[in-house]
Motif scaffolding. Structure first.
Motif, PDB file in Angstrom:
ATOM      1  N   PRO A  63      40.061  22.377  12.885  1.00  0.00           N
ATOM      2  CA  PRO A  63      39.468  23.755  12.846  1.00  0.00           C
ATOM      3  C   PRO A  63      37.787  23.688  12.644  1.00  0.00           C
ATOM      4  O   PRO A  63      37.138  22.921  12.102  1.00  0.00           O
ATOM      5  CB  PRO A  63      40.056  24.250  11.636  1.00  0.00           C
ATOM      6  CG  PRO A  63      41.430  23.378  11.366  1.00  0.00           C
ATOM      7  CD  PRO A  63      40.928  22.067  11.786  1.00  0.00           C
ATOM      8  N   GLY A  64      37.208  24.630  13.409  1.00  0.00           N
ATOM      9  CA  GLY A  64      35.712  24.687  13.585  1.00  0.00           C
ATOM     10  C   GLY A  64      35.390  23.996  15.038  1.00  0.00           C
ATOM     11  O   GLY A  64      34.020  24.555  15.242  1.00  0.00           O
ATOM     12  N   GLN A  65      36.189  23.215  15.670  1.00  0.00           N
ATOM     13  CA  GLN A  65      35.446  22.830  16.817  1.00  0.00           C
ATOM     14  C   GLN A  65      35.740  23.944  17.953  1.00  0.00           C
ATOM     15  O   GLN A  65      36.532  25.150  17.740  1.00  0.00           O
ATOM     16  CB  GLN A  65      36.294  21.642  17.386  1.00  0.00           C
ATOM     17  CG  GLN A  65      36.262  20.446  16.625  1.00  0.00           C
ATOM     18  CD  GLN A  65      36.831  19.053  17.274  1.00  0.00           C
ATOM     19  OE1 GLN A  65      37.815  19.290  17.651  1.00  0.00           O
ATOM     20  NE2 GLN A  65      36.185  18.158  17.941  1.00  0.00           N
ATOM     21  N   ARG A  66      34.905  23.843  19.017  1.00  0.00           N
ATOM     22  CA  ARG A  66      34.811  25.008  19.929  1.00  0.00           C
ATOM     23  C   ARG A  66      35.355  24.344  21.260  1.00  0.00           C
ATOM     24  O   ARG A  66      34.833  23.339  21.585  1.00  0.00           O
ATOM     25  CB  ARG A  66      33.425  25.574  20.142  1.00  0.00           C
ATOM     26  CG  ARG A  66      33.074  26.371  18.873  1.00  0.00           C
ATOM     27  CD  ARG A  66      31.688  26.767  19.070  1.00  0.00           C
ATOM     28  NE  ARG A  66      31.241  27.478  20.135  1.00  0.00           N
ATOM     29  CZ  ARG A  66      31.653  28.848  20.455  1.00  0.00           C
ATOM     30  NH1 ARG A  66      32.002  29.498  19.229  1.00  0.00           N
ATOM     31  NH2 ARG A  66      31.453  29.800  21.208  1.00  0.00           N
ATOM     32  N   ILE A  67      36.257  24.868  21.844  1.00  0.00           N
ATOM     33  CA  ILE A  67      36.873  24.535  23.161  1.00  0.00           C
ATOM     34  C   ILE A  67      36.788  25.431  24.132  1.00  0.00           C
ATOM     35  O   ILE A  67      36.615  26.622  23.947  1.00  0.00           O
ATOM     36  CB  ILE A  67      38.451  24.005  23.031  1.00  0.00           C
ATOM     37  CG1 ILE A  67      39.094  25.281  22.706  1.00  0.00           C
ATOM     38  CG2 ILE A  67      38.534  22.891  21.782  1.00  0.00           C
ATOM     39  CD1 ILE A  67      40.629  24.994  22.642  1.00  0.00           C
ATOM     40  N   ALA A  68      36.804  24.883  25.473  1.00  0.00           N
ATOM     41  CA  ALA A  68      36.863  25.629  26.684  1.00  0.00           C
ATOM     42  C   ALA A  68      38.259  26.392  26.694  1.00  0.00           C
ATOM     43  O   ALA A  68      39.247  25.902  26.790  1.00  0.00           O
ATOM     44  CB  ALA A  68      36.584  25.061  27.720  1.00  0.00           C
ATOM     45  N   SER A  69      38.026  27.791  26.236  1.00  0.00           N
ATOM     46  CA  SER A  69      39.533  28.499  26.332  1.00  0.00           C
ATOM     47  C   SER A  69      40.063  29.169  27.703  1.00  0.00           C
ATOM     48  O   SER A  69      40.999  29.517  27.623  1.00  0.00           O
ATOM     49  CB  SER A  69      39.342  29.884  25.459  1.00  0.00           C
ATOM     50  OG  SER A  69      38.255  30.856  25.890  1.00  0.00           O
ATOM     51  N   ARG A  70      39.084  28.865  28.687  1.00  0.00           N
ATOM     52  CA  ARG A  70      39.845  29.143  30.188  1.00  0.00           C
ATOM     53  C   ARG A  70      39.080  28.056  30.872  1.00  0.00           C
ATOM     54  O   ARG A  70      37.783  27.572  30.741  1.00  0.00           O
ATOM     55  CB  ARG A  70      39.636  30.477  30.485  1.00  0.00           C
ATOM     56  CG  ARG A  70      38.169  31.082  30.373  1.00  0.00           C
ATOM     57  CD  ARG A  70      37.958  32.342  30.794  1.00  0.00           C
ATOM     58  NE  ARG A  70      38.677  32.663  32.390  1.00  0.00           N
ATOM     59  CZ  ARG A  70      38.400  33.614  32.958  1.00  0.00           C
ATOM     60  NH1 ARG A  70      38.212  34.724  32.344  1.00  0.00           N
ATOM     61  NH2 ARG A  70      38.746  33.763  34.355  1.00  0.00           N
ATOM     62  N   GLY A  71      39.502  27.865  32.150  1.00  0.00           N
ATOM     63  CA  GLY A  71      38.808  26.832  33.005  1.00  0.00           C
ATOM     64  C   GLY A  71      39.093  25.486  32.713  1.00  0.00           C
ATOM     65  O   GLY A  71      38.203  24.478  33.469  1.00  0.00           O
ATOM     66  N   ALA A  72      40.129  25.118  32.300  1.00  0.00           N
ATOM     67  CA  ALA A  72      40.367  23.782  31.808  1.00  0.00           C
ATOM     68  C   ALA A  72      40.541  23.078  32.983  1.00  0.00           C
ATOM     69  O   ALA A  72      40.311  21.773  33.139  1.00  0.00           O
ATOM     70  CB  ALA A  72      41.370  23.593  30.685  1.00  0.00           C
ATOM     71  N   HIS A  73      41.290  23.661  33.810  1.00  0.00           N
ATOM     72  CA  HIS A  73      41.840  23.041  35.116  1.00  0.00           C
ATOM     73  C   HIS A  73      40.565  22.543  35.936  1.00  0.00           C
ATOM     74  O   HIS A  73      40.740  21.440  36.526  1.00  0.00           O
ATOM     75  CB  HIS A  73      42.785  23.858  36.132  1.00  0.00           C
ATOM     76  CG  HIS A  73      43.126  23.571  37.236  1.00  0.00           C
ATOM     77  ND1 HIS A  73      43.781  22.216  37.614  1.00  0.00           N
ATOM     78  CD2 HIS A  73      42.986  24.177  38.200  1.00  0.00           C
ATOM     79  CE1 HIS A  73      43.943  22.150  38.974  1.00  0.00           C
ATOM     80  NE2 HIS A  73      43.296  23.224  39.558  1.00  0.00           N
TER      81      HIS A  73
END
Length: 508
Positions: free
Chosen positions: A476-486
């Protein structure tokens, strides 16, 4: 003498041939040397030339390295084979979005098709002509929002039975007035004994007969569709009703229509437009806790035109209340147990409105109203119904007319999600946040201007979300790419020089 000349000639020829061969050898040597100079790989360069070329290459590489400034980048913790750098322009082109990782509860759903439908018996109301007549005026238009009591049509009456009933009613009212005056006169002279008492008693009996006939005429006019206010107006003015106004009905708490849905007499309709509109205002209703006076409807159908003749009971319009609708879902036999469980426990059901993937709209807080009792023979599916509260998405006023557009409309297709189970302490991310490559699953964690690829374990997934095991790969707390992973996965493989699989990250 001749012999000496021949010998001299032969010696001269040998000398000339020797000279020519020498010249040819020199020319060939020059040509070979020139070729070696032009093609060093065939004959090799001198050691000095080779060293000079190597030093020049090294100097060029050093200079190029010095020209590239890495001072603005922090590459600590980056593995270039699992990390990709994105500038602002690339992020914009990818329409990249990021979100913060959180550990929460993931609900697994079974998804079945559904469609928005009307609520039978509630959504549509048919407006019928109460009497035979001619449509003189139409005060509404299709798509307009009206309220209970608002005028809809003006009808010129041509119903023969009603005309005869009104005539009989007026005749009896006149006879009643005569009898009342005669009874008063006999009462004044009865004290003198000039008139026998039985004469007065006979007049009173006749008055009772007239009152009975008047009451019957009133009931007959009520059955014909006139209101008590209109009947009282006939009694007061002693004139027949020639026109009446058909109004939007009032709706009671039990969803029944109020019978006082017709307006007052409309004999003053021929005046100015403003006066006409004032006359069209709904009559004052008697306060009743069981009557709703604020019901709103949309005119969904208009079935008549001005000047058209209509008969009693003929449908002339349809008004609709789209504030409450139903979602008709189609469950299959394997999902019947989940459906019964959701209906029994009043579990929260979701619906996803069809559309583009990035525009998918999730509707939460729904409940199963009831389950059908028949299985369709063609699809072998069982229909069930979910209540759907509607909202106005557009409201526009044009003069005195108001038009609205509802957010949900009958006929819209969507997906109904029935809850199955829950996973606690899971990391829930959008489906587009997970990239696939064979059996592996990855997410991309934001790290400065880089995105680092991190392998994860997927526990469950549906058309919208993915549940990732909270095993320390993400926290928790990390930021990830919520779209465009492909797209990030394809770019990373291209960066590493690997062949790009166009089907990576997709399920077929």
């Amino acid at each position: 003498m001749s012999s000496i000349s021949s010998a001299t000639q032969r010696g001269w020829l040998r000398s000339l041939r020797t000279f020519g061969l020498s010249v040819a050898a020199i020319v060939l040597g020059l040509i070979a040397g020139y070729s070696l100079l032009r093609n060093p790989s065939r004959g090799g360069l001198s050691e000095q030339a080779s060293v000079s070329k190597t030093n020049a290459s090294i100097d060029h590489e050093d200079n190029g390295h010095e020209e590239h400034d890495h001072s603005g980048h922090d590459h600590s913790g980056h593995d270039e084979s699992h990390s990709i750098e994105l500038n602002a322009q690339t992020r914009a082109n990818l329409r990249l979005q990021v979100q913060e990782v959180q550990a929460t509860t993931y609900t697994k759903y079974v998804e079945v098709p559904g469609i928005v439908t009307q609520w039978p018996g509630k959504t549509h109301v048919a407006i019928t002509s109460p009497l035979t007549g001619v449509i003189n005026a139409i005060y509404v238009s299709r798509g307009q929002l009206i309220r209970s009591g608002d005028p809809m049509f003006r009808l010129r009456l041509t119903h023969q039975d009603l005309v005869q009933t009104q005539e009989a009613f007026l005749t009896q009212l006149g006879q009643l007035d005569v009898e009342d005056r005669e009874i008063r006169r006999l009462s004044d002279i009865a004290s003198s004994g000039a008139v026998p008492g039985k004469t007065r008693l006979a007049r009173e009996y006749e008055r009772e007969k007239l009152l009975a006939g008047i009451r019957a005429a009133k009931q007959s006019m009520l059955l014909h569709g006139l209101t008590e206010d209109q009947i009282n107006e006939i009694e007061r003015s002693r004139t027949l009703i020639r026109e009446l106004v058909v109004r939007a009905p009032w709706v009671e708490e039990d969803n029944s229509l109020h019978h006082e849905a017709l307006g007052a007499v409309s004999s003053r309709m021929a005046g100015a437009p403003e006066a006409e509109f004032a006359a069209m205002q709904p009559p004052q209703m008697i306060h009743d806790d069981h009557v709703h006076i604020d019901a709103e409807f949309v005119v969904s159908e208009l079935d008549v035109h001005r000047g058209e003749s209509v008969t009693a009971g003929q449908r002339i319009s349809q008004i609709s209340d789209f504030s409450q609708l139903l979602i008709e879902g189609q469950a299959y036999q394997r999902d019947s147990k989940l459906l019964r469980q959701a209906a029994t426990t009043h579990a929260e059901v979701q619906a996803v409105l069809s559309g583009h993937e990035e525009e998918a709209e999730v509707i939460s807080g729904l409940n199963v109203i009831y389950i059908g009792n028949e299985v369709r023979t063609d699809s072998r599916s069982l229909a069930f119904y979910v209540g759907l509260k509607n909202q106005v998405e557009h409201d526009e006023n044009r003069g005195r007319q108001r038009y609205v557009s509802w957010r949900f409309k009958p006929g819209q297709r969507l997906t109904v999600r029935l809850p199955v189970s829950k996973f606690n302490n899971a990391i829930v991310v959008p489906r587009d946040a997970v990239a696939e490559e064979g059996p592996e699953r990855f997410v991309f964690v934001e790290n400065g201007d880089h995105f680092d690829r991190v392998p994860v374990e997927v526990m469950a997934r549906d058309s919208l979300q993915v549940a990732i095991r909270n095993d320390g790969q993400l926290w928790p707390g990390q930021r990830i790419a919520s779209r465009g992973a492909h797209q990030l996965q394809m770019a990373l493989k291209n960066q590493g020089g690997g062949a790009i699989d166009p089907h990576a990250g997709h399920n077929h």
